[in-house]
Scaffold this active site. Structure first.
Site, PDB file in Angstrom:
ATOM      1  N   CYS A 114      40.463 -11.681  22.450  1.00  0.00           N
ATOM      2  CA  CYS A 114      39.522 -11.654  23.584  1.00  0.00           C
ATOM      3  C   CYS A 114      40.179 -11.212  24.891  1.00  0.00           C
ATOM      4  O   CYS A 114      39.498 -10.719  25.791  1.00  0.00           O
ATOM      5  CB  CYS A 114      38.874 -13.014  23.765  1.00  0.00           C
ATOM      6  SG  CYS A 114      37.870 -13.506  22.359  1.00  0.00           S
ATOM      7  N   HIS A 251      35.738 -12.499  31.027  1.00  0.00           N
ATOM      8  CA  HIS A 251      35.450 -12.359  29.601  1.00  0.00           C
ATOM      9  C   HIS A 251      34.198 -13.174  29.293  1.00  0.00           C
ATOM     10  O   HIS A 251      34.035 -14.292  29.789  1.00  0.00           O
ATOM     11  CB  HIS A 251      36.643 -12.858  28.782  1.00  0.00           C
ATOM     12  CG  HIS A 251      36.328 -13.021  27.321  1.00  0.00           C
ATOM     13  ND1 HIS A 251      35.761 -12.010  26.570  1.00  0.00           N
ATOM     14  CD2 HIS A 251      36.483 -14.078  26.483  1.00  0.00           C
ATOM     15  CE1 HIS A 251      35.584 -12.437  25.333  1.00  0.00           C
ATOM     16  NE2 HIS A 251      36.007 -13.684  25.251  1.00  0.00           N
ATOM     17  N   ASN A 281      29.712 -12.971  22.485  1.00  0.00           N
ATOM     18  CA  ASN A 281      31.134 -12.749  22.755  1.00  0.00           C
ATOM     19  C   ASN A 281      31.582 -11.523  21.963  1.00  0.00           C
ATOM     20  O   ASN A 281      31.668 -11.577  20.736  1.00  0.00           O
ATOM     21  CB  ASN A 281      31.928 -13.992  22.352  1.00  0.00           C
ATOM     22  CG  ASN A 281      33.423 -13.855  22.599  1.00  0.00           C
ATOM     23  OD1 ASN A 281      33.919 -12.771  22.908  1.00  0.00           O
ATOM     24  ND2 ASN A 281      34.140 -14.952  22.451  1.00  0.00           N
TER      25      ASN A 281
HETATM   26  N1  ACO Z   1      23.526 -24.829  15.779  1.00  0.00           N
HETATM   27  C1  ACO Z   1      23.186 -26.131  15.785  1.00  0.00           C
HETATM   28  N2  ACO Z   1      24.074 -27.118  15.774  1.00  0.00           N
HETATM   29  C2  ACO Z   1      25.372 -26.789  15.746  1.00  0.00           C
HETATM   30  C3  ACO Z   1      25.805 -25.434  15.750  1.00  0.00           C
HETATM   31  C4  ACO Z   1      24.810 -24.451  15.744  1.00  0.00           C
HETATM   32  N3  ACO Z   1      25.104 -23.137  15.763  1.00  0.00           N
HETATM   33  N4  ACO Z   1      27.141 -25.416  15.732  1.00  0.00           N
HETATM   34  C5  ACO Z   1      27.551 -26.697  15.737  1.00  0.00           C
HETATM   35  N5  ACO Z   1      26.482 -27.521  15.742  1.00  0.00           N
HETATM   36  C6  ACO Z   1      26.470 -28.972  15.763  1.00  0.00           C
HETATM   37  C7  ACO Z   1      27.752 -29.576  15.267  1.00  0.00           C
HETATM   38  O1  ACO Z   1      27.752 -29.649  13.879  1.00  0.00           O
HETATM   39  C8  ACO Z   1      27.738 -30.933  15.928  1.00  0.00           C
HETATM   40  O2  ACO Z   1      26.889 -31.766  15.194  1.00  0.00           O
HETATM   41  P1  ACO Z   1      27.288 -33.321  14.977  1.00  0.00           P
HETATM   42  O3  ACO Z   1      27.310 -33.891  16.366  1.00  0.00           O
HETATM   43  O4  ACO Z   1      26.182 -33.807  14.122  1.00  0.00           O
HETATM   44  O5  ACO Z   1      28.621 -33.270  14.321  1.00  0.00           O
HETATM   45  C9  ACO Z   1      27.048 -30.650  17.269  1.00  0.00           C
HETATM   46  O6  ACO Z   1      26.368 -29.408  17.118  1.00  0.00           O
HETATM   47  C10 ACO Z   1      28.029 -30.553  18.408  1.00  0.00           C
HETATM   48  O7  ACO Z   1      29.086 -29.676  18.035  1.00  0.00           O
HETATM   49  P2  ACO Z   1      30.301 -29.421  18.976  1.00  0.00           P
HETATM   50  O8  ACO Z   1      31.253 -28.506  18.288  1.00  0.00           O
HETATM   51  O9  ACO Z   1      30.793 -30.716  19.496  1.00  0.00           O
HETATM   52  O10 ACO Z   1      29.565 -28.644  20.145  1.00  0.00           O
HETATM   53  P3  ACO Z   1      30.132 -28.226  21.522  1.00  0.00           P
HETATM   54  O11 ACO Z   1      29.319 -28.818  22.582  1.00  0.00           O
HETATM   55  O12 ACO Z   1      31.614 -28.366  21.608  1.00  0.00           O
HETATM   56  O13 ACO Z   1      29.780 -26.670  21.522  1.00  0.00           O
HETATM   57  C11 ACO Z   1      30.877 -24.561  21.239  1.00  0.00           C
HETATM   58  C12 ACO Z   1      30.360 -25.820  20.559  1.00  0.00           C
HETATM   59  C13 ACO Z   1      29.699 -23.804  21.850  1.00  0.00           C
HETATM   60  C14 ACO Z   1      31.577 -23.688  20.218  1.00  0.00           C
HETATM   61  C15 ACO Z   1      31.848 -24.979  22.358  1.00  0.00           C
HETATM   62  O14 ACO Z   1      32.832 -25.846  21.880  1.00  0.00           O
HETATM   63  C16 ACO Z   1      32.502 -23.812  22.999  1.00  0.00           C
HETATM   64  O15 ACO Z   1      31.872 -23.048  23.693  1.00  0.00           O
HETATM   65  N6  ACO Z   1      33.823 -23.654  22.814  1.00  0.00           N
HETATM   66  C17 ACO Z   1      34.542 -22.556  23.334  1.00  0.00           C
HETATM   67  C18 ACO Z   1      34.752 -21.652  22.244  1.00  0.00           C
HETATM   68  C19 ACO Z   1      34.559 -20.218  22.603  1.00  0.00           C
HETATM   69  O16 ACO Z   1      33.827 -19.821  23.471  1.00  0.00           O
HETATM   70  N7  ACO Z   1      35.259 -19.427  21.872  1.00  0.00           N
HETATM   71  C20 ACO Z   1      35.151 -18.041  21.995  1.00  0.00           C
HETATM   72  C21 ACO Z   1      36.418 -17.431  21.602  1.00  0.00           C
HETATM   73  S1  ACO Z   1      37.639 -17.873  22.702  1.00  0.00           S
HETATM   74  C22 ACO Z   1      37.298 -17.113  24.036  1.00  0.00           C
HETATM   75  O17 ACO Z   1      36.761 -16.045  23.996  1.00  0.00           O
HETATM   76  C23 ACO Z   1      37.616 -17.768  25.256  1.00  0.00           C
END
Ligand code: ACO
Length: 324
Positions: A114, A251, A281
């Site tokens: 990224c 980004h 992304n």
């Molecule tokens: N749809 C519905 N529910 C989902 C999904 C989905 N697509 N994905 C996960 N869930 C559920 C999980 O299973 C979990 O359920 P549970 O509570 O019953 O276990 C719940 O949603 C919460 O999941 P979390 O992983 O805790 O959700 P979070 O609030 O952390 O959001 C996310 C997840 C969006 C990936 C977040 O952590 C994030 O944005 N992280 C940064 C990662 C990123 O942007 N990476 C990109 C590459 S790196 C970069 O470019 C910087």
């Protein structure tokens, strides 16, 4: 006087097929509401069968050349950032070079996921100011749809395909912070974080391509701090600040990461360019896609001071500040 690299033109390309959150919700257990709330993403583009990273990159490069008013033959350096090359080798950059009909100069890929566009821009800048090249194409291009596990709802909803390109030229500048061109770049990496965001395959480990794996919460936890660190470095090196820059083009991974970073730095929301809702992304392609969108809709104008930053797999992270 000093040599600087300035941006002569921008271009981008998105595959025709647009996939909405609603469409994804028919394939995996997710919803438009969940994706929108957690990421800000509403839709992403997905490459057609047979449409490869180098093809997207070539389209973006052609548009950037047109915008710069240059011909392909004017280019003697291509630095292409990608984590999804057409082949394990040769570098996708050489395929773009051939597709553009360029037979002189040099073309190579940069792997920083990224952060790739910031790394490629910084690399090209160094070639240009050292006199190793005169005009460069810096490209970020990805087909992440090919490395996603489409059964894994925690990752497949986040990414998209696309490409963006910038044409850079070396010139003799007065040597002040009022100069047009790249004024500073700051690159960082820390390989201890591999398992938080990686692809579980590769030629030398599994002999396969593999799928993207991510501990989303862990990435989120590190992202804002790393991003602000390299931006503080860019401000310190140039004397610019949250108040004196014109545009912040981060980004585009996640709207929450973008707004949290801008808030922490005191960058006003109206200076922040956000395209994640339309593109998802797109990894190395996200910054040049966003730059091109904001230039073409009239927001980014000649003379504006633009700050870009990225953070991604490795971890790698970096910033650049330039006057357009
Ligand atoms: N749809 C519905 N529910 C989902 C999904 C989905 N697509 N994905 C996960 N869930 C559920 C999980 O299973 C979990 O359920 P549970 O509570 O019953 O276990 C719940 O949603 C919460 O999941 P979390 O992983 O805790 O959700 P979070 O609030 O952390 O959001 C996310 C997840 C969006 C990936 C977040 O952590 C994030 O944005 N992280 C940064 C990662 C990123 O942007 N990476 C990109 C590459 S790196 C970069 O470019 C910087």
């Amino acid at each position: 006087m000093m040599r600087r690299a300035r941006i002569l033109g921008l271009g981008s390309y998105l595959p025709a097929r647009r996939v909405t959150n609603e469409e994804l919700a028919q394939r995996v257990d997710t919803s438009d509401e969940w994706i929108t709330q957690r990421t800000g993403i509403k839709a992403r583009h997905v490459a057609a069968e047979g449409e490869t990273t180098s093809m997207l990159a070539t389209r973006a490069a052609e548009r950037a050349l047109e915008n710069a008013g240059l011909k392909a033959a004017d280019i003697d350096l291509i630095v292409l950032a990608t984590a999804t090359p057409d082949y394990t080798f040769p570098a996708a950059a050489t395929q773009v070079q051939a597709a553009l009909g360029i037979t002189h100069g040099v073309a190579f890929d940069v792997a920083a996921v990224c952060s790739g566009f910031v790394f490629a821009l910084s690399t090209a800048e160094k070639f240009l100011i050292a006199g190793s090249a005169k005009r460069a194409l810096v490209i970020g291009a990805e087909t992440f749809s090919r490395i996603l596990d489409w059964e894994d709802r925690t990752t497949c909803v986040l990414f998209g395909d696309g490409a963006g390109a910038a044409v850079l030229e070396a010139y003799d500048a007065p040597g002040t912070m009022q100069d047009q061109g790249i004024l500073t770049t700051h690159l960082r990496s820390d390989g201890r974080h591999r398992e938080k965001l990686y692809v579980d395959g590769g030629p030398s480990s599994t002999k396969t391509v593999g799928h993207l794996r991510m501990e989303g919460k862990e990435v989120f936890k590190h992202a804002v701090g790393m991003i602000t660190d390299v931006i503080v470095d860019a401000f310190a090196a140039t004397g610019y600040s949250a108040e004196t820059i014109d545009w912040f083009v981060p980004h585009q991974a996640n709207r929450r990461i973008i707004t949290a970073s801008a808030d922490k730095l005191g960058i006003a929301p109206e200076k922040v360019v956000i395209t994640v809702q339309d593109h998802g992304n797109t990894s190395a392609a996200s910054i040049p896609l966003a730059l091109d969108a904001a230039m073409r809709d009239g927001r980014i104008k000649r003379g504006d001071v633009v700050l870009i930053e990225a953070m991604g797999g490795g971890f790698t992270w970096g910033s650049a500040l330039f006057r357009y």
